[in-house]
Design an enzyme around this catalytic site. Structure first.
Site, PDB file in Angstrom:
ATOM      1  N   CYS A 173       6.441  18.312  24.885  1.00 32.96           N
ATOM      2  CA  CYS A 173       7.898  18.430  24.934  1.00 32.96           C
ATOM      3  C   CYS A 173       8.394  19.744  24.324  1.00 32.96           C
ATOM      4  O   CYS A 173       8.232  20.777  24.944  1.00 32.96           O
ATOM      5  CB  CYS A 173       8.547  17.196  24.334  1.00 32.96           C
ATOM      6  SG  CYS A 173      10.020  16.751  25.273  1.00 32.96           S
ATOM      7  N   HIS A 202       6.110  12.646  27.511  1.00 29.69           N
ATOM      8  CA  HIS A 202       5.530  11.981  26.339  1.00 29.69           C
ATOM      9  C   HIS A 202       4.324  11.110  26.657  1.00 29.69           C
ATOM     10  O   HIS A 202       4.471   9.905  26.875  1.00 29.69           O
ATOM     11  CB  HIS A 202       6.615  11.155  25.642  1.00 29.69           C
ATOM     12  CG  HIS A 202       7.625  12.035  24.990  1.00 29.69           C
ATOM     13  ND1 HIS A 202       7.421  12.609  23.762  1.00 29.69           N
ATOM     14  CD2 HIS A 202       8.799  12.491  25.433  1.00 29.69           C
ATOM     15  CE1 HIS A 202       8.444  13.377  23.461  1.00 29.69           C
ATOM     16  NE2 HIS A 202       9.302  13.325  24.465  1.00 29.69           N
ATOM     17  N   GLU A 253       2.223  10.036  24.630  1.00 32.42           N
ATOM     18  CA  GLU A 253       1.978   9.062  23.556  1.00 32.42           C
ATOM     19  C   GLU A 253       2.800   7.790  23.768  1.00 32.42           C
ATOM     20  O   GLU A 253       2.406   6.727  23.312  1.00 32.42           O
ATOM     21  CB  GLU A 253       2.285   9.684  22.186  1.00 32.42           C
ATOM     22  CG  GLU A 253       3.759   9.709  21.764  1.00 32.42           C
ATOM     23  CD  GLU A 253       4.604  10.708  22.519  1.00 32.42           C
ATOM     24  OE1 GLU A 253       4.037  11.526  23.270  1.00 32.42           O
ATOM     25  OE2 GLU A 253       5.838  10.674  22.386  1.00 32.42           O
TER      26      GLU A 253
END
Ligand SMILES: NC(=O)CC[C@H](N)C(=O)O
Length: 374
Positions: free
Chosen positions: A253, A343, A345
């Site tokens: 990001c 993202h 994660e």
């Protein structure tokens, strides 16, 4: 019931009820299309400076628990929901969302037409706005909104980063050491790295290249974070030294935008950004499409086709958003460095992009074996 108003900088007004803390707050009004994961959204440091409207109509159904925090606190500067859950229902919940917002002094509004708000922002773009449950004087609120800073040029890194380096130990056998620069890192990111045998040294945003090099890391990571990437000059200069040393790099990001800037590409503000957990991205290296979690209002300007010149040899765009062709990933061709705008994660899911952590591990593994061979 306490009345509240939402006033946008272009003069549009929505009237609803106070939700969470009573007060007045000003920020950039953005919308998130996530159907779930509101705790992860609220506690994502990248939302600093923003007032978030949820397009999902019911929010708060599973209450609040202590496990689904992505950081130590709520970071959104305000919260907008259509219809807060009147009853919370989850065995993990120990308080209501309304209580949590109030306890953390987050001003919110409920009972407004979030669909009309979203359509307005989609047509006109994200803009400044205020929620007020202390004033009904629209003109006065509007004046305060117009005097507030814009997201363009905003830098909140000092607010969100860690004061001191801390270490997240590798799960199982330690294979690698990574310096992770915390620009507003979410808790799940070091966990995803650690579960792959990485000892993660989470370091402040002000960390210098010399401090990173002293750790002799196998790789360097830069996290997500709030604000305008055009202001993150220190991180860009640090990354240039990392790349010059050919240390493997992975960015997420804001870490993608900083990588883009280190490669001499510009960044620009999107009209209304990408926020939610249902965004389609294509990995141009494999052709595969993944459904991914996003939270970004800026993007890197780079050609989708072919390669482009960088100070470190050719670079290319590796991922693209299928909704609007925005650049979602970058890589260098001749050295181990890559990043994504979204993202992988994704604590609230989806987990389609988890393979990117494995790519980072593979890059570090091949780099260390290549240097052993040399
Ligand atoms: N989640 C992030 O890292 C966001 C990066 C940057 N603040 C943006 O809005 O684009």
């Amino acid at each position: 019931m306490t009345e509240a108003i939402l006033v946008l900088e272009d003069g549009r007004v929505f009237r609803g009820e106070s939700f969470g803390a009573v007060g007045e707050t000003i920020g950039e009004i953005v919308f998130s299309t996530g159907m779930t994961g509101y705790q992860e959204t609220l506690t994502d440091p990248s939302y600093k400076g923003q007032i978030v409207a949820m397009t999902a109509p019911h929010v708060g159904n599973t209450g609040v628990n202590d496990e689904d925090f992505e950081s130590r606190r709520i970071w959104v500067d305000g919260y907008i929901v259509r219809d807060p859950a009147r009853v919370r229902s989850s065995w993990r919940s120990n308080r209501s969302l309304d209580e949590e917002l109030a306890a953390q002094d987050v001003v919110g509004i409920s009972g407004i037409d979030t669909r009309a708000l979203t359509r307005h922002l989609r047509e006109r773009g994200s803009m400044r706005g205020a929620i007020s449950s202390t004033s009904t004087d629209v003109d006065a609120v509007l004046q305060r909104v117009s005097a507030a800073p814009t997201m363009k040029g905003a830098n909140f890194l000092a607010d969100v980063t860690t004061d001191q380096t801390y270490v997240v130990p590798a799960v199982g056998e330690k294979r690698f050491t990574v310096a992770a620069i915390d620009l507003g890192i979410k808790g799940m990111t070091p966990r995803r790295l650690a579960e792959r045998g990485i000892e993660v040294h989470v370091m402040p945003a002000t960390t210098t290249y010399e401090q990173i090099a002293a750790l002799e890391p196998d790789g360097v990571f830069m996290s997500n974070g709030p604000g305008d990437p055009a202001t993150a000059d220190h991180a860009v200069e640090t990354l240039k030294d990392v790349l010059a040393a050919r240390t493997p790099y992975f960015g997420i990001c804001l870490g993608n935008q900083i990588f883009g800037r280190a490669l001499d590409r510009g960044t620009y503000k999107l009209t209304y950004g990408h926020r939610g957990i249902n965004q389609p991205v294509q990995d141009l290296t494999t052709g595969k499409v993944e459904i991914t979690a996003h939270n970004h209002g800026f993007a890197v300007d780079a050609p989708l086709e072919g390669t482009f010149e960088t100070p470190y040899g050719p670079g290319r765009v590796t991922h693209v958003c299928l909704n609007d062709d925005v650049v979602e990933g970058l890589a260098l061709l001749d050295q181990p460095a890559f990043s994504v705008q979204y993202h992988p994660e994704a604590a609230a899911g989806p987990h389609d992009a988890a393979y990117l952590f494995d790519r980072f591990v593979e890059l570090m593994a091949s780099t260390s074996s290549a240097s052993e061979d040399a």
